[in-house]
Scaffold this motif. Structure first.
Motif, PDB file in Angstrom:
ATOM      1  N   ILE A  52       0.783  -1.240  -0.091  1.00 25.52           N
ATOM      2  CA  ILE A  52      -0.055   0.147   0.094  1.00 25.52           C
ATOM      3  C   ILE A  52       0.958   1.216   0.076  1.00 25.52           C
ATOM      4  N   ASP A  53       2.028   1.217   0.593  1.00 22.27           N
ATOM      5  CA  ASP A  53       2.864   2.371   0.999  1.00 22.27           C
ATOM      6  C   ASP A  53       3.539   2.500  -0.335  1.00 22.27           C
ATOM      7  N   LYS A  54       3.921   1.583  -1.187  1.00 21.47           N
ATOM      8  CA  LYS A  54       4.564   1.662  -2.485  1.00 21.47           C
ATOM      9  C   LYS A  54       3.708   2.401  -3.634  1.00 21.47           C
ATOM     10  N   ILE A  55       2.510   2.405  -3.425  1.00 24.78           N
ATOM     11  CA  ILE A  55       1.605   3.363  -4.270  1.00 24.78           C
ATOM     12  C   ILE A  55       0.817   4.359  -3.558  1.00 24.78           C
ATOM     13  N   GLN A  56       1.447   5.013  -2.644  1.00 22.52           N
ATOM     14  CA  GLN A  56       0.933   5.931  -2.044  1.00 22.52           C
ATOM     15  C   GLN A  56       1.166   7.335  -3.119  1.00 22.52           C
ATOM     16  N   ARG A  57       2.094   7.340  -3.960  1.00 23.55           N
ATOM     17  CA  ARG A  57       2.103   8.565  -4.627  1.00 23.55           C
ATOM     18  C   ARG A  57       1.156   8.563  -5.974  1.00 23.55           C
ATOM     19  N   ARG A  58       0.821   7.353  -6.317  1.00 26.66           N
ATOM     20  CA  ARG A  58      -0.206   7.353  -7.253  1.00 26.66           C
ATOM     21  C   ARG A  58      -1.721   7.492  -6.831  1.00 26.66           C
ATOM     22  N   LEU A  59      -1.738   6.893  -5.452  1.00 30.05           N
ATOM     23  CA  LEU A  59      -2.958   7.094  -4.918  1.00 30.05           C
ATOM     24  C   LEU A  59      -3.422   8.478  -4.556  1.00 30.05           C
ATOM     25  N   GLY A  60      -2.345   9.291  -3.932  1.00 31.15           N
ATOM     26  CA  GLY A  60      -2.559  10.597  -3.143  1.00 31.15           C
ATOM     27  C   GLY A  60      -2.757  10.162  -1.939  1.00 31.15           C
ATOM     28  N   VAL A 108      -4.714  11.374   0.348  1.00 30.92           N
ATOM     29  CA  VAL A 108      -6.082  11.058   1.174  1.00 30.92           C
ATOM     30  C   VAL A 108      -6.493   9.872   0.863  1.00 30.92           C
ATOM     31  N   ARG A 109      -6.458   9.377  -0.406  1.00 25.51           N
ATOM     32  CA  ARG A 109      -6.994   8.021  -0.604  1.00 25.51           C
ATOM     33  C   ARG A 109      -5.911   6.971  -0.058  1.00 25.51           C
ATOM     34  N   HIS A 110      -4.701   7.139   0.045  1.00 25.40           N
ATOM     35  CA  HIS A 110      -3.810   6.160   0.691  1.00 25.40           C
ATOM     36  C   HIS A 110      -4.156   6.164   1.940  1.00 25.40           C
ATOM     37  N   LYS A 111      -4.358   7.190   2.712  1.00 28.72           N
ATOM     38  CA  LYS A 111      -4.466   7.204   4.201  1.00 28.72           C
ATOM     39  C   LYS A 111      -5.827   6.440   4.434  1.00 28.72           C
ATOM     40  N   GLN A 112      -7.042   6.735   3.430  1.00 32.38           N
ATOM     41  CA  GLN A 112      -8.145   5.799   3.825  1.00 32.38           C
ATOM     42  C   GLN A 112      -8.010   4.256   3.598  1.00 32.38           C
ATOM     43  N   HIS A 163     -11.351  -7.517   4.845  1.00 29.66           N
ATOM     44  CA  HIS A 163     -10.183  -7.321   3.748  1.00 29.66           C
ATOM     45  C   HIS A 163     -11.223  -6.957   2.481  1.00 29.66           C
ATOM     46  N   ARG A 164     -12.214  -7.427   2.470  1.00 31.12           N
ATOM     47  CA  ARG A 164     -13.043  -6.941   1.310  1.00 31.12           C
ATOM     48  C   ARG A 164     -13.207  -5.592   1.098  1.00 31.12           C
ATOM     49  N   ASP A 165     -13.117  -4.848   2.030  1.00 35.81           N
ATOM     50  CA  ASP A 165     -13.458  -3.307   1.856  1.00 35.81           C
ATOM     51  C   ASP A 165     -12.385  -2.927   1.182  1.00 35.81           C
ATOM     52  N   TRP A 166     -11.085  -2.897   1.638  1.00 40.02           N
ATOM     53  CA  TRP A 166      -9.989  -2.388   1.270  1.00 40.02           C
ATOM     54  C   TRP A 166      -9.630  -2.940  -0.346  1.00 40.02           C
ATOM     55  N   ILE A 167      -9.987  -4.208  -0.418  1.00 32.07           N
ATOM     56  CA  ILE A 167      -9.785  -4.631  -1.865  1.00 32.07           C
ATOM     57  C   ILE A 167     -10.829  -4.181  -2.737  1.00 32.07           C
ATOM     58  N   LYS A 168     -12.054  -3.854  -2.478  1.00 34.54           N
ATOM     59  CA  LYS A 168     -12.654  -3.209  -3.146  1.00 34.54           C
ATOM     60  C   LYS A 168     -12.465  -1.825  -3.626  1.00 34.54           C
ATOM     61  N   SER A 169     -11.870  -1.234  -2.717  1.00 36.71           N
ATOM     62  CA  SER A 169     -11.517   0.297  -3.086  1.00 36.71           C
ATOM     63  C   SER A 169     -10.112   0.185  -3.663  1.00 36.71           C
ATOM     64  N   LEU A 170      -9.449  -0.679  -3.670  1.00 34.98           N
ATOM     65  CA  LEU A 170      -8.067  -0.942  -4.324  1.00 34.98           C
ATOM     66  C   LEU A 170      -8.468  -1.263  -5.880  1.00 34.98           C
TER      67      LEU A 170
END
Length: 368
Positions: free
Chosen positions: A286-294, A296-300, A321-328
């Protein structure tokens, strides 16, 4: 006595001939072949010492030092390893780097111990590697890739597993193809991947198979790259777009990232350590894609992930786990896929579900 050599490299690979690699372990780790086992004539330290002697004093002195280093119990132990290998694989052959001194000595010592002559590969590893590089280019010219595309988590590998005329690149590369796709054990070397890929193509073509299904991949899978000659051809090949609902994709991703990946970690490290290493790998991804997420979205997303991990650790509940997977999938991977797909849309020959794609492949390409 002039001991026999073999140079029919194609037959060695097509027949999956067991290979005894007598190179030093450091050489084997840099590149080898499937169905090869490493029982070296000289180990890494001995190889380094002999190499220094060769540089300073010449070949004769280096050979003399080699015989001094590998004698008595050490020699006996190594010859016994080779004998055990050939007892298990009487059709096997041996090789060193160039098919010269090391494999010839090994071949001679086995003959002296057993009275049986096992052939050595003419030209050794270097010749076999050269053959596979040349054949990779030749094979790519003679195949017609059929690309299987679709959004992240859509089950492309699951569909590939149902086909005979396919090459699973993610399997060869030992990586699931995304930032979350690392396995517990490291990826093979680039050379090992290229060797395995070339052998897979040789086998398909030997079976009169030229239409081969590949998953539509980025140029790199993990930290390894698809050979350019194959990747370029893949980018010019017909594309089938696999489709599934968001819920189906969540289920598939949940099974891969949560069930399979955790089981793999726990099998390797033990239950508690495996859980911690698995959860840390997810957080790092998750931290590796922080820049692409932005920000706010990374924090959420990280908040959803850490909550799911805590619930699993404390209450053995996995459903969060299904919640963060759906968002991802929906907020991160889908927009990237839409952008990449827009550049490939003219190559699409079919869109459909798993069963519809299998039916299309059977009807239009006669694949099964």
């Amino acid at each position: 006595m002039d001991l026999p050599q073999i140079d029919d490299y194609r037959s060695l690979f097509l027949n999956q001939t067991p290979l005894l690699d007598v190179r030093a372990p450091v050489e084997f780790s840099q590149g080898a072949f499937p169905f090869a086992e490493n029982f070296p004539l000289i180990n890494d330290k001995e190889r380094e010492t002999i190499g220094i002697k060769y540089k300073n004093m010449g070949q004769d002195e280096a050979i003399k030092l080699g015989h001094n280093l590998v004698q008595g119990d050490i020699k006996e132990e190594r010859v016994n390893h080779w004998q055990s290998f050939f007892d298990q694989y009487p059709q096997g052959v041996l090789y060193c780097f160039r098919g010269g001194m090391r494999s010839k000595i090994s071949q001679q010592w086995i003959y002296e111990k057993t009275g049986i002559i096992f052939p050595r590969v003419k030209g050794g590893y270097k010749a076999m590697r050269r053959y596979l590089i040349d054949e990779l280019e030749n094979s790519v010219e003679n195949i017609q890739p059929i690309m299987l595309g679709g959004r992240t988590g859509i089950g492309k590998t699951i569909l590939l597993d149902k086909l005979k005329q396919q090459i699973d690149l993610e399997g060869l590369f030992h990586h699931r193809g995304s930032v979350f796709g690392k396995h517990v054990t490291a990826q093979p070397s680039q050379i090992d991947i290229e060797n395995n890929l070339s052998i897979s193509l040789i086998r398909h073509l030997d079976n009169q198979v030229s239409q081969i299904v590949f998953e539509d991949e980025a140029p790199n899978i993990g930290s390894r790259r698809i050979p350019e000659i194959l990747y370029n051809k893949m980018q010019q090949s017909p594309l089938i777009q696999l489709e599934a609902t968001v819920d189906e994709r969540i289920n598939i991703t949940f099974h891969e990232y949560i069930i399979e990946a955790l089981a793999e970690h726990q099998q390797h490290y033990g239950d508690d350590a495996g859980f911690e290493k698995w959860s840390m790998q997810l957080i790092e991804a998750i931290d590796k894609i922080q820049r692409r997420l932005g920000g706010v979205r990374h924090k959420q997303l990280k908040s959803l992930l850490t909550y799911a991990i805590d619930q699993q650790r404390e209450n053995n509940i996995t459903e969060f786990h299904r919640d963060w997977i759906k968002s991802l999938l929906v907020d991160y991977y889908d927009p990237m896929y839409d952008y990449q797909f827009s550049k490939k849309v003219e190559r699409v020959v079919f869109k459909g579900s798993h069963n519809e794609v299998l039916e299309f492949l059977s009807d239009h390409y006669h694949l099964s």
